[in-house]
Design an enzyme around this catalytic site. Structure first.
Site, PDB file in Angstrom:
ATOM      1  N   HIS A  60     -13.549 -23.333 -36.678  1.00 40.69           N
ATOM      2  CA  HIS A  60     -14.048 -24.430 -36.084  1.00 40.69           C
ATOM      3  C   HIS A  60     -13.576 -24.753 -34.715  1.00 40.69           C
ATOM      4  CE1 HIS A  60     -16.495 -25.488 -39.630  1.00 40.69           C
ATOM      5  NE2 HIS A  60     -15.244 -25.946 -40.217  1.00 40.69           N
ATOM      6  N   HIS A  87     -18.690 -23.914 -44.567  1.00 43.32           N
ATOM      7  CA  HIS A  87     -18.917 -24.643 -43.355  1.00 43.32           C
ATOM      8  C   HIS A  87     -19.273 -23.481 -42.162  1.00 43.32           C
ATOM      9  CE1 HIS A  87     -16.664 -27.654 -45.199  1.00 43.32           C
ATOM     10  NE2 HIS A  87     -17.553 -28.561 -44.864  1.00 43.32           N
ATOM     11  N   ASP A 127     -14.316 -22.761 -49.987  1.00 46.42           N
ATOM     12  CA  ASP A 127     -14.674 -24.044 -50.232  1.00 46.42           C
ATOM     13  C   ASP A 127     -16.290 -23.909 -50.736  1.00 46.42           C
ATOM     14  OD1 ASP A 127     -15.179 -22.977 -47.551  1.00 46.42           O
ATOM     15  OD2 ASP A 127     -14.618 -24.838 -46.707  1.00 46.42           O
ATOM     16  N   ASP A 129     -17.445 -18.955 -45.484  1.00 43.48           N
ATOM     17  CA  ASP A 129     -16.625 -20.236 -45.772  1.00 43.48           C
ATOM     18  C   ASP A 129     -18.113 -21.231 -45.919  1.00 43.48           C
ATOM     19  OD1 ASP A 129     -14.252 -21.763 -44.846  1.00 43.48           O
ATOM     20  OD2 ASP A 129     -16.149 -22.875 -44.486  1.00 43.48           O
TER      21      ASP A 129
END
Length: 342
Positions: A158, A195, A282, A193
């Site tokens: 990120h 996200h 995740d 991931d």
């Protein structure tokens, strides 16, 4: 497979973040390291300490203005009367093409996208050692290893060239890709991931020599909200070199693997010389974020599918939060990957 990790990476210990406006315990905890180390060892990895590579590899990705901020902001913050124990922004610019503030508070808002990346006195060194783990893994692959694993904590995908966010400070996957570029003219980054890897996308969005591909929960109602949509294809010379594959919430193994096949087809069409896998765990059905519903055997199948690309591969740890199966999920991915390598 060699795995790279330094104990300094555990020292970053964020206490809280805001979720829907409410303070919550920060899930990016040092205990993640113990679970991931156990998972890597169970997969047969040998753990090696990375070398101190200085600022060169991270400066190839991040602006000097931003790196200076990360190194010094905590000490500056402590001089503010009544300031919080950790650096947490409370104001953000609506545009970032204007003047640059001198204030520590203003710079925190400028360089931090959200409240999920608090900076303490240990954050800078932990983030550097995390990035150096990615550097050593990339160098191992350039030296002939078919694959290497970087246990990067804090994670990185990120982080933009000059912005932290979502628990991330230095973009370890981007750092690995730039190291690989010393020998590999074309590098693909595959992000699995939960996200979207918005920072990675932003760093390479205008470049044709790095293909960025991301599978993730649909951001229309999920972090990072403003990036990760299917119509984001790159810009300028990079148009067509970014490929987002958002998945409906709670998608499980079958749906994820079906979309992964599409991602791998795009990577084959790019014909890269090397691959970086931004490995988030995740997407697991039991992860605290609960966005997707992958199973532990599903992570093994992800590893098997990616290994069939038969590319020199750097596996960089991204998300995956505290649950009983975290280490098992890493073991499943690494053994699946290793079992299908030719």
């Amino acid at each position: 497979m060699k795995a790279f990790y330094a104990e300094e990476q555990k020292r970053h210990d964020p206490k809280a973040f805001l979720s829907s406006g409410a303070p919550q315990p920060n899930p990016e905890q040092p205990e993640r390291v113990e679970r991931l180390l156990a998972g890597a060892l169970s997969a047969g990895c040998t753990i090696e300490r990375p070398r101190n590579h200085g600022l060169g590899p991270v400066a190839a990705v991040h602006t000097p203005e931003y790196l200076d901020f990360l190194e010094h902001i905590y000490a500056r913050w402590q001089r503010i009367e009544g300031a919080s124990a950790e650096v947490i922004p409370n104001i953000h610019p609506i545009a970032r093409n204007g003047s640059y503030p001198a204030s520590a508070v203003g710079q925190a808002g400028y360089h931090m996208a959200d409240t999920a990346c608090p900076i303490s006195g240990e954050t800078w060194q932990s983030a550097l050692w995390s990035a150096w783990s990615a550097v050593d893994a990339a160098e191992a692959v350039m030296s002939g290893a078919p694959a290497a694993y970087a246990l990067c904590r804090p994670p990185g995908h990120h982080a933009f060239a000059d912005v932290a966010g979502g628990f991330c400070f230095i973009n370890n996957s981007a750092v690995a890709a730039r190291v690989l570029h010393k020998q590999a003219a074309r590098v693909a980054i595959l992000d699995v991931d939960l996200h979207h890897g918005n920072g990675t996308q932003g760093i390479f969005y205008a470049r044709p020599d790095v293909l960025t591909v991301s599978l993730h929960a649909d951001p229309v109602r999920f972090y990072p909200f403003f990036w990760g949509h299917a119509d984001e294809r790159g810009e300028g010379l990079g148009l067509g070199y970014n490929f987002n594959l958002p998945l409906p919430r709670k998608s499980a193994d079958a749906a994820f693997l079906e979309v992964l096949a599409v991602a791998l087809q795009r990577i084959r069409a790019f014909s890269p010389d090397a691959l970086v896998v931004a490995l988030g765990l995740d997407a697991f059905e039991g992860d605290p974020f609960g966005g997707l519903s992958m199973t532990t055997p599903g992570f093994s199948r992800i590893g098997e599918a990616i290994a069939k690309l038969d590319l020199p591969t750097v596996i960089v740890q991204e998300g995956g939060y505290l649950c009983d199966e975290l280490g098992d999920n890493l073991t499943a991915f690494l053994t699946g990957f290793g079992g299908k390598m030719r």
